[in-house]
Design an enzyme around this catalytic site. Structure first.
Site, PDB file in Angstrom:
ATOM      1  CB  SER A 118      47.347 -29.788  -1.624  1.00  0.00           C
ATOM      2  OG  SER A 118      47.867 -29.000  -0.581  1.00  0.00           O
ATOM      3  CE1 TYR A 142      49.877 -26.553  -5.128  1.00  0.00           C
ATOM      4  CE2 TYR A 142      49.219 -26.283  -2.837  1.00  0.00           C
ATOM      5  CZ  TYR A 142      49.707 -27.073  -3.856  1.00  0.00           C
ATOM      6  OH  TYR A 142      50.012 -28.383  -3.608  1.00  0.00           O
ATOM      7  CE  LYS A 146      48.083 -29.612  -6.580  1.00  0.00           C
ATOM      8  NZ  LYS A 146      48.536 -30.673  -7.511  1.00  0.00           N
TER       9      LYS A 146
HETATM   10  C1  WQD Z   1      54.992 -25.248   7.936  1.00  0.00           C
HETATM   11  C2  WQD Z   1      54.961 -24.486   9.255  1.00  0.00           C
HETATM   12  C3  WQD Z   1      54.915 -22.110   8.951  1.00  0.00           C
HETATM   13  C4  WQD Z   1      58.991 -21.893   7.226  1.00  0.00           C
HETATM   14  C5  WQD Z   1      52.524 -25.361   2.458  1.00  0.00           C
HETATM   15  C6  WQD Z   1      51.381 -25.192   1.510  1.00  0.00           C
HETATM   16  C7  WQD Z   1      50.649 -26.477   1.381  1.00  0.00           C
HETATM   17  C8  WQD Z   1      51.574 -27.591   0.982  1.00  0.00           C
HETATM   18  C9  WQD Z   1      52.764 -27.662   1.881  1.00  0.00           C
HETATM   19  C10 WQD Z   1      52.398 -28.134  -1.194  1.00  0.00           C
HETATM   20  C11 WQD Z   1      54.004 -23.292   9.248  1.00  0.00           C
HETATM   21  C12 WQD Z   1      56.189 -22.526   9.623  1.00  0.00           C
HETATM   22  C13 WQD Z   1      57.777 -22.300   7.747  1.00  0.00           C
HETATM   23  C14 WQD Z   1      59.909 -21.171   8.060  1.00  0.00           C
HETATM   24  C15 WQD Z   1      58.316 -21.323   9.867  1.00  0.00           C
HETATM   25  N1  WQD Z   1      51.982 -27.356  -0.362  1.00  0.00           N
HETATM   26  N2  WQD Z   1      57.438 -22.016   9.046  1.00  0.00           N
HETATM   27  N3  WQD Z   1      59.512 -20.919   9.343  1.00  0.00           N
HETATM   28  O1  WQD Z   1      52.468 -23.564   4.979  1.00  0.00           O
HETATM   29  O2  WQD Z   1      51.901 -25.716   6.194  1.00  0.00           O
HETATM   30  O3  WQD Z   1      51.986 -25.695   3.736  1.00  0.00           O
HETATM   31  O4  WQD Z   1      53.364 -26.402   2.019  1.00  0.00           O
HETATM   32  O5  WQD Z   1      52.834 -28.631  -1.977  1.00  0.00           O
HETATM   33  O6  WQD Z   1      49.673 -26.311   0.457  1.00  0.00           O
HETATM   34  O7  WQD Z   1      50.511 -24.210   1.988  1.00  0.00           O
HETATM   35  O8  WQD Z   1      54.093 -25.532   4.964  1.00  0.00           O
HETATM   36  O9  WQD Z   1      56.498 -25.851   5.323  1.00  0.00           O
HETATM   37  O10 WQD Z   1      55.664 -23.596   4.541  1.00  0.00           O
HETATM   38  O11 WQD Z   1      55.194 -24.326   6.868  1.00  0.00           O
HETATM   39  O12 WQD Z   1      58.037 -21.050  11.026  1.00  0.00           O
HETATM   40  O13 WQD Z   1      61.006 -20.791   7.660  1.00  0.00           O
HETATM   41  O14 WQD Z   1      56.256 -23.923   9.465  1.00  0.00           O
HETATM   42  O15 WQD Z   1      54.448 -20.886   9.480  1.00  0.00           O
HETATM   43  O16 WQD Z   1      53.472 -23.201  10.558  1.00  0.00           O
HETATM   44  P1  WQD Z   1      52.549 -25.034   5.050  1.00  0.00           P
HETATM   45  P2  WQD Z   1      55.436 -24.819   5.343  1.00  0.00           P
END
Ligand code: WQD
Length: 326
Positions: A118, A142, A146
């Protein structure tokens, strides 16, 4: 000859299983969940908890009996918040699960191994664009599980003489088939589609980042492209004893606001958005540099953000109308 897919009932795993089957390959799935014939049709499916006593022996028997020569290991936990609340359990699940699978390979004919890593291994990078040589400083359990998995593979390939590829996924979304959508609402795309469907405003976690529009920037990659990256990794496994690591992203950054605009465009829905404070631990921007995987495996993402959102929306409505995996 068969390919074993651990966690093959999950969102990404099921896409890889179906992609392998479309190539005419025999696939054996192990998953801790109740087998779902819809998701893994035509595969040999065994219910197996990798953490259960004796799991490595059971898996080794399955590998030998089914003539498995390649393994793709997805089975793992993936919730950052849960990993912060239950860190030791995360190490047990993700590190222990991988250890069980690698123990099962001893004395088998398995030559090739692909591991789901990841972008979380990079943590909160100083530079928004990350290469495989960027510092790995995960900021939650997490991400650490990885990175430890990658280290375990470094050691295991040498001692056990197979070849491994770790794929560092960026933000995976979309669906290759309407019945294989992501059934969980844990990531931005699925959260937003779920909220607009329910008439709720999508929530933006912070508009005061140092990014062009102030919202967080990520690299969204279509799950079909990701599945093809696994196939490329299997087909072009390195020498025995090698472990190669690749970013799997598009190289293109998309902000939360840009993504919401695309959702409005694709779905035709009009919605308000609610901006709240930043989520703890969220970096401003994380985008893949993808030169290595293009140069070494000939892979590059084919699908753009519109295709990601359109396929995710189609799968979302399919799940609403037919149940999650009908
Ligand atoms: C994406 C963007 C949020 C929800 C995480 C894990 C990573 C991987 C994928 C895997 C960010 C913003 C989110 C919302 C928002 N894990 N956001 N409103 O944090 O990049 O990665 O998931 O299996 O290891 O850390 O993904 O989809 O949570 O967020 O504004 O309701 O969307 O702040 O900028 P992230 P995400």
């Amino acid at each position: 000859m068969a390919t074993l897919v651990t966690g093959g009932a999950g969102y990404i795993g099921a896409h890889v299983v179906r992609t392998l089957q479309e190539r005419g390959e025999r696939v054996v799935v192990v998953d801790a969940r109740e087998p779902d014939p819809g998701r893994n049709r035509d595969a040999v499916v065994r219910r197996l908890d990798l953490l259960a006593p004796g799991s490595a022996e059971q898996l080794r028997t399955l590998i030998i009996d089914e003539g498995v020569e390649a393994v793709i290991h997805f089975a793992a936990r993936k919730r950052v918040d849960e990993s912060l609340a239950r860190p030791v359990w995360y190490y047990e699940q993700n590190v222990g699960g991988l250890a069980a699978v690698l123990a099962a390979l001893e004395g088998t004919a398995v030559e090739r191994f692909v591991f789901s890593s990841s972008a979380a291994v990079y943590g909160s990078p100083e530079e928004s664009f990350v290469t495989e040589l960027s510092p790995t400083r995960p900021i939650n359990p997490y991400g650490r599980t990885k990175l430890i998995g990658e280290w375990m593979l470094d050691d295991a390939v040498r001692a056990q003489s197979f070849s491994a590829v770790s794929l560092r996924y960026f933000n995976v979304a979309g669906a290759g088939w309407p019945d294989l959508g992501d059934p969980e609402t844990l990531n931005l795309v699925t959260i937003v589609l779920d909220r607009i469907e329910r008439g709720l405003p999508p929530v933006v976690f912070g508009d005061d980042f140092e990014t062009p529009d102030g919202s967080g920037v990520r690299d969204y990659v279509h799950v079909v492209d990701l599945a093809h990256a696994h196939i490329a990794a299997l087909d072009q496994a390195g020498e025995p004893g090698s472990h190669r690591v690749f970013n799997v992203g598009t190289g293109v950054g998309t902000s939360v606001f840009e993504l919401l605009d695309m959702v409005a465009d694709v779905t035709g829905r009009r919605f308000e958005t609610e901006v709240i404070a930043r989520r703890a631990g969220d970096p401003a921007a994380v985008v893949a540099r993808t030169e290595r995987i293009t140069a070494e495996l000939g892979w590059r993402a084919e699908h753009d953000l519109r295709s990601i959102i359109a396929s995710a929306w189609e799968a979302h409505r399919h799940a609403r109308d037919h149940g999650p995996s009908a």
